[in-house]
Every structure is written in C-alpha cells, then in structure tokens.
Design a protein around this motif. Structure first.
Motif, PDB file in Angstrom:
ATOM      1  N   MET A   1       0.809  -1.215   0.000  1.00 31.21           N
ATOM      2  CA  MET A   1       0.000   0.000   0.000  1.00 31.21           C
ATOM      3  C   MET A   1       0.843   1.267   0.000  1.00 31.21           C
ATOM      4  O   MET A   1       0.453   2.287  -0.581  1.00 31.21           O
ATOM      5  CB  MET A   1      -0.933   0.018   1.218  1.00 31.21           C
ATOM      6  N   VAL A   2       1.994   1.233   0.678  1.00 30.65           N
ATOM      7  CA  VAL A   2       2.820   2.444   0.833  1.00 30.65           C
ATOM      8  C   VAL A   2       4.279   2.077   0.620  1.00 30.65           C
ATOM      9  O   VAL A   2       4.921   1.488   1.499  1.00 30.65           O
ATOM     10  CB  VAL A   2       2.633   3.071   2.232  1.00 30.65           C
ATOM     11  N   PRO A   3       4.863   2.428  -0.513  1.00 35.78           N
ATOM     12  CA  PRO A   3       6.226   2.002  -0.823  1.00 35.78           C
ATOM     13  C   PRO A   3       7.314   2.738  -0.045  1.00 35.78           C
ATOM     14  O   PRO A   3       8.474   2.365  -0.124  1.00 35.78           O
ATOM     15  CB  PRO A   3       6.347   2.313  -2.325  1.00 35.78           C
ATOM     16  N   LEU A   4       6.952   3.762   0.710  1.00 39.40           N
ATOM     17  CA  LEU A   4       7.952   4.518   1.465  1.00 39.40           C
ATOM     18  C   LEU A   4       7.994   4.132   2.938  1.00 39.40           C
ATOM     19  O   LEU A   4       8.774   4.699   3.710  1.00 39.40           O
ATOM     20  CB  LEU A   4       7.659   6.029   1.342  1.00 39.40           C
ATOM     21  N   ALA A   5       7.151   3.189   3.337  1.00 36.92           N
ATOM     22  CA  ALA A   5       7.067   2.816   4.748  1.00 36.92           C
ATOM     23  C   ALA A   5       7.950   1.617   5.070  1.00 36.92           C
ATOM     24  O   ALA A   5       8.209   0.755   4.220  1.00 36.92           O
ATOM     25  CB  ALA A   5       5.622   2.500   5.121  1.00 36.92           C
ATOM     26  N   ARG A   6       8.383   1.556   6.318  1.00 40.10           N
ATOM     27  CA  ARG A   6       9.260   0.475   6.787  1.00 40.10           C
ATOM     28  C   ARG A   6       8.457  -0.811   7.011  1.00 40.10           C
ATOM     29  O   ARG A   6       7.366  -0.787   7.577  1.00 40.10           O
ATOM     30  CB  ARG A   6       9.939   0.889   8.093  1.00 40.10           C
ATOM     31  N   ARG A   7       9.017  -1.914   6.567  1.00 43.98           N
ATOM     32  CA  ARG A   7       8.381  -3.217   6.786  1.00 43.98           C
ATOM     33  C   ARG A   7       8.445  -3.603   8.260  1.00 43.98           C
ATOM     34  O   ARG A   7       9.402  -3.284   8.957  1.00 43.98           O
ATOM     35  CB  ARG A   7       9.059  -4.307   5.961  1.00 43.98           C
ATOM     36  N   ASN A   8       7.405  -4.303   8.683  1.00 44.92           N
ATOM     37  CA  ASN A   8       7.378  -4.809  10.046  1.00 44.92           C
ATOM     38  C   ASN A   8       8.401  -5.929  10.209  1.00 44.92           C
ATOM     39  O   ASN A   8       8.507  -6.812   9.351  1.00 44.92           O
ATOM     40  CB  ASN A   8       5.966  -5.317  10.365  1.00 44.92           C
ATOM     41  N   ASP A   9       9.158  -5.917  11.297  1.00 40.21           N
ATOM     42  CA  ASP A   9      10.220  -6.911  11.485  1.00 40.21           C
ATOM     43  C   ASP A   9       9.663  -8.326  11.606  1.00 40.21           C
ATOM     44  O   ASP A   9      10.263  -9.288  11.111  1.00 40.21           O
ATOM     45  CB  ASP A   9      11.042  -6.571  12.737  1.00 40.21           C
ATOM     46  N   ALA A  10       8.504  -8.458  12.249  1.00 37.53           N
ATOM     47  CA  ALA A  10       7.933  -9.794  12.460  1.00 37.53           C
ATOM     48  C   ALA A  10       7.260 -10.330  11.199  1.00 37.53           C
ATOM     49  O   ALA A  10       7.262 -11.535  10.945  1.00 37.53           O
ATOM     50  CB  ALA A  10       6.920  -9.756  13.610  1.00 37.53           C
ATOM     51  N   ASP A  11       6.684  -9.455  10.381  1.00 31.33           N
ATOM     52  CA  ASP A  11       6.011  -9.867   9.154  1.00 31.33           C
ATOM     53  C   ASP A  11       6.293  -8.822   8.076  1.00 31.33           C
ATOM     54  O   ASP A  11       5.586  -7.808   7.980  1.00 31.33           O
ATOM     55  CB  ASP A  11       4.501  -9.989   9.389  1.00 31.33           C
ATOM     56  N   PRO A  12       7.298  -9.026   7.231  1.00 29.88           N
ATOM     57  CA  PRO A  12       7.685  -8.030   6.214  1.00 29.88           C
ATOM     58  C   PRO A  12       6.610  -7.766   5.162  1.00 29.88           C
ATOM     59  O   PRO A  12       6.756  -6.840   4.370  1.00 29.88           O
ATOM     60  CB  PRO A  12       8.928  -8.660   5.572  1.00 29.88           C
ATOM     61  N   ARG A  13       5.552  -8.536   5.162  1.00 23.22           N
ATOM     62  CA  ARG A  13       4.451  -8.262   4.232  1.00 23.22           C
ATOM     63  C   ARG A  13       3.617  -7.065   4.693  1.00 23.22           C
ATOM     64  O   ARG A  13       2.794  -6.554   3.936  1.00 23.22           O
ATOM     65  CB  ARG A  13       3.551  -9.492   4.103  1.00 23.22           C
ATOM     66  N   THR A  14       3.822  -6.644   5.921  1.00 27.47           N
ATOM     67  CA  THR A  14       3.066  -5.521   6.484  1.00 27.47           C
ATOM     68  C   THR A  14       4.008  -4.373   6.821  1.00 27.47           C
ATOM     69  O   THR A  14       5.236  -4.541   6.870  1.00 27.47           O
ATOM     70  CB  THR A  14       2.305  -5.943   7.755  1.00 27.47           C
ATOM     71  N   ILE A  15       3.437  -3.208   7.035  1.00 26.86           N
ATOM     72  CA  ILE A  15       4.235  -2.029   7.371  1.00 26.86           C
ATOM     73  C   ILE A  15       3.768  -1.441   8.696  1.00 26.86           C
ATOM     74  O   ILE A  15       2.613  -1.593   9.097  1.00 26.86           O
ATOM     75  CB  ILE A  15       4.140  -0.946   6.267  1.00 26.86           C
ATOM     76  N   ASP A  16       4.708  -0.749   9.357  1.00 25.42           N
ATOM     77  CA  ASP A  16       4.414  -0.086  10.632  1.00 25.42           C
ATOM     78  C   ASP A  16       3.809   1.285  10.336  1.00 25.42           C
ATOM     79  O   ASP A  16       4.474   2.328  10.387  1.00 25.42           O
ATOM     80  CB  ASP A  16       5.690   0.051  11.460  1.00 25.42           C
TER      81      ASP A  16
END
Length: 485
Positions: A380-395
């Motif tokens: 959804m947002v290419p500038l956001a950091r991936r979540n460490d536990a699940d890189p498919r999601t962003i913080d």
C-alpha cells in the motif's frame, strides 16, 4: 407625472468620489492610529483615541450621526456632531461618507445614555472610498458562489465566517508553537518537482520554460523532508500547499494545506502518542473541551479506538489478501463475492487500488469516533518500513474520524535496497495503468544510499481537521479562497 427611476448606488458613489476628488486626495496614504478597536474597548471614559476601520452602519439625526467602524476583531460605535466639527468638515462628511468607506476618527471615549461605549469625534478623515455597496449586513451573503468568490464580503457581513477563519489562524499558530517547543525545525521544500512522488495521487503537470523541462506541482514534500533529516536535523516539519489533480467533494480539494513532520529515532508508535496528545491539547486550547460536535455528531477525543486494517480487509474479502498473486485473481474473487460494484472493480488497475477501494467503500465512512487504523499491507505504501515480524506488512497508522482521513504516518523505510524494489513495484503498477502510483526517484535513492537515521514521519490534513474543529460541512468553508469554476 412619471416617477423618476432611482439611480444605481454605484453611480451615486462614483459621483461622490468625483466631488471628493475636487477637494482633496480621496485615497490617503496612512492614518496615525493610536489603538485598535479591541484595545479601545478597554479604555476609560474621557480617554483620547484615534481609531480607523470600515464603516458598517450610519444613522443620521439631523446635526448628529452615529455610526460603527469595523475591523476583523470587532466593531465600535462613533458619533459625529455638527457642534464638534468645523461646519465645512461636517458638511463634507455628511455629503461624502457611505457604509463601506474606510475612515479615521479621533476624539474621546464616552458612554451614551443607552450605555453604548462610543468614540466622540473631534475630527474625521475619509481614508478610502468604497465605490460599491456592501451586502445588507442583516442577511449577509446567501449566494454560495458569491460567498466564496468574494470572500472579503462574506467576512465583513458574516460573523460565522470571520470566526472560522480566525480559528484557522489560531490553529496554525498553535501547531507551529507546539512543534517548535517539541524541538522541531520548520523548513521549506520545493513546490515544483522533477518527480511526482511522496504519495499515491495524480499530479498536476507544468513546464519550466527557461530550463525546458517538464515539472510537477508537488503532491507531498516527503522525499525532500527526509533529505533534510539526512542533513542532520533530528526533527523537521513543513506547513504548506500540496496539489493533487483529483476529484472535488466536501472533503477533497486539488490545492490543500498539509502539515508533514519527521522525527529521527522515532517509530510509528512514538508518532501515535505525539499526534494524539497534540490534537487533544489543540482542542482544549481552541475549543475548551475534548468533547465536540461535528454537524450534529458528538465526538469524544479523550480516547482513540484502534482498528486492525488488514484484519478488517480480510474479513470483507473472506480470504487473506496476501493469497492473491495478481490483480486479476483478486478482481475475480471480489466480483464473485459481490464485494464492490462491478464497474469499480474492473476499473481498478492494481492490487493496492483494489484494497484501497474496499477500505474507502466498505469501512472508512463508518468510522465516526477518533480511531487509529494500523497494520497495513506493505504494497500500500512504498515509502514505509516493513514490520520486522512480518515483512508483508508495514508499521503504519492513520487517524480517522467522521469518515475522514486526518493523519497518515509510519515508520520510514531507510533501506535503499528495499526502497528501490518498492519503487520498481510502483513503476509496474503505473505501467499497468494506475496513474496514482509513485515514480522512480533516483535523486532520493542516492540520498538514502548516503545514509538516513531511523525515523517516523506524519502527514496531517489541515483543512479536513479544521472543518471538523470549526463544525463546517466542507473544506471550502474553512479556507480563504477556495477554487471555483
């Protein structure tokens, strides 16, 4: 005998102007004001003052006239008597002054028999002649088109409009002071940009004649603000205009005011805490309560509800969005489940566009109370950091209430390898026809390769929040000069 047709007031005023011209300069260069109208209201009887403003009322009683002068903070009564002015000056005033003119009045303060605090004139100067009449103040401006095209008239005759625009000024002042107190530096970034990036939106295109290059009006200052962070400034913000060539409605304008900030060494949770506290402090300072109403809907900002975006989308789908490898398979599932109208589904050009459409059509409008929506898919947002536990999601999170997205923020992506891959994914979406996808920005990638600290950034929709703060139904009601056709 046929009754004489009344002359248009514009003609009468123009004749007065011509008569005044024969006597003196009509449009003066200055006036030696001693007090504003608000300050004059704090004076005692017999105090001397020189006040100025626009005439909004005149009442003649033979040798005596009572009137009112106005500025943006209020009005005050003045009186002019033939006994207190030279006969020639009184006659000139009586023949020349109209409602709408700017005048300067010098004299002493007193209370009338009816208790009205008034400036008794010892001299009056016409500072600027109004050649056209003001709308009748009792009714104000009822024509919506005229209300926005001639905002100055709307302010003069409409107390609600004046108060709304003054509240906007107070809000911007509060935000600047709040952020500066918290260690943020206000900076400026370019409006004209080579690459349309920083948000998913369709840009305005323009051309630089001297350099002979195509440019875009910025859709967001994000990529430049992050480069300021790379300079070494820990916390920065910008309050300015963004431009998105999209549809207009009550909560969307193509030219709008956005607040963005970035804080080094924060994650998105730090931003949640900070922005919620700022909104609460702002409401207490400007509205005096955390409980307000918007268009009859009570809102309580003492708490913020939380919603898991991904879980809500999957519930609508009846499946895991990550199970769909391409746009066509997701479209087929949505059409089979009658999740959205067929024409809207078929028109979408990418998975992010389909997911965003689901959220806007099925969820967003039902969010009334202040809500923190979090846990978004990474695509959804290419500038956001991936979540460490699940890189498919962003913080990432958004603050939404009364169906309006007010805040969007996330832990920022500072890994240049992942950023390039995200830009490439956006480029593929753009090639497939999604004209809201980001463009590749090599200059930004170069800055990222030189190193950026961990950070979290946030975008805050000033106009949307202001409409809710002032209880106004549209964004056009809370800006000075809205775009008109």
């Amino acid at each position: 005998m046929q009754q004489q047709q009344q002359r248009p007031e514009h003609e009468v005023r123009l004749e007065k102007f011509q008569n005044m011209q024969a006597r003196e300069v009509v449009y003066k260069d200055k006036f030696a004001r001693t007090h504003t109208i608000a300050a004059a209201r704090e004076l005692a009887d017999d105090a001397t003052a020189s006040l100025c403003g626009r005439v909004t009322a005149l009442r003649w009683f033979g040798k005596l006239v009572f009137g009112r002068i106005y500025d943006i903070d209020g009005d005050i009564q003045f009186s002019v008597s033939k006994n207190d002015l030279p006969e020639e000056d009184f006659a000139f005033f009586k023949e020349s002054v109209d409602v709408g003119d700017f005048i300067g009045v010098s004299g002493t303060m007193y209370h009338t028999q009816k208790g009205e605090f008034t400036l008794k004139a010892s001299s009056v100067v016409i500072l600027s002649k109004s050649l056209r009449p003001l709308p009748e103040k009792f009714h104000g401006i009822t024509d919506v088109d005229k209300k926005f095209r001639q905002r100055y008239l709307d302010c003069i005759t409409g107390e609600e409009t004046r108060n709304t625009l003054k509240l906007r000024i107070a809000m911007l002042r509060f935000i600047r002071e709040y952020l500066q107190t918290a260690g943020f530096h206000e900076v400026e970034t370019p409006i004209l940009q080579n690459v349309a990036s920083g948000a998913a939106a369709r840009p305005f295109a323009t051309h630089h004649n001297t350099l002979d290059i195509p440019l875009h009006l910025r859709i967001a200052p994000e990529l430049f603000l992050k480069q300021v962070i790379a300079c070494g400034f820990d916390r920065v913000f910008e309050l300015g205009k963004n431009f998105r060539n999209e549809g207009m409605d009550a909560m969307h304008l193509q030219e709008f005011t956005m607040l963005e900030w970035y804080a080094s060494y924060w994650d998105f949770r730090d931003n949640i805490d900070f922005v919620c506290k700022m909104m609460q402090e702002l409401l207490l300072a400007l509205r005096g309560s955390l409980q307000i109403e918007y268009q009859g809907q009570p809102l309580d900002f003492s708490t913020f509800v939380e919603m898991d975006y991904l879980a809500a989308i999957n519930e609508i789908l009846g499946a895991d969005v990550f199970d769909f490898a391409d746009t066509d398979s997701l479209k087929a599932h949505m059409l089979a489940g009658n999740i959205l109208p067929e024409d809207e589904v078929k028109a979408a050009k990418s998975i992010p566009a389909l997911v965003d459409l689901m959220f806007k059509r099925r969820l967003r409008n039902n969010i009334i109370q202040p809500t923190i929506v979090y846990n978004y898919p990474a695509f959804m947002v290419p500038l956001a950091r991936r979540n460490d536990a699940d890189p498919r999601t962003i913080d990432m999170f958004q603050v939404i209430f009364v169906g309006a997205e007010i805040v969007k923020a996330y832990s920022e992506l500072v890994d240049p390898f992942m950023q390039r891959a995200a830009f490439e994914e956006q480029a593929a979406n753009k090639a497939a026809g999604d004209d809201e996808s980001f463009e590749m920005d090599e200059a930004f990638l170069l800055a990222m390769e030189h190193g950026m600290p961990p950070m979290s950034g946030l975008g805050f929709g000033i106009d949307r929040f202001m409409s809710i703060l002032a209880d106004q139904p549209t964004l056009r009601d809370v800006i000075f000069f809205p775009m008109m056709k």
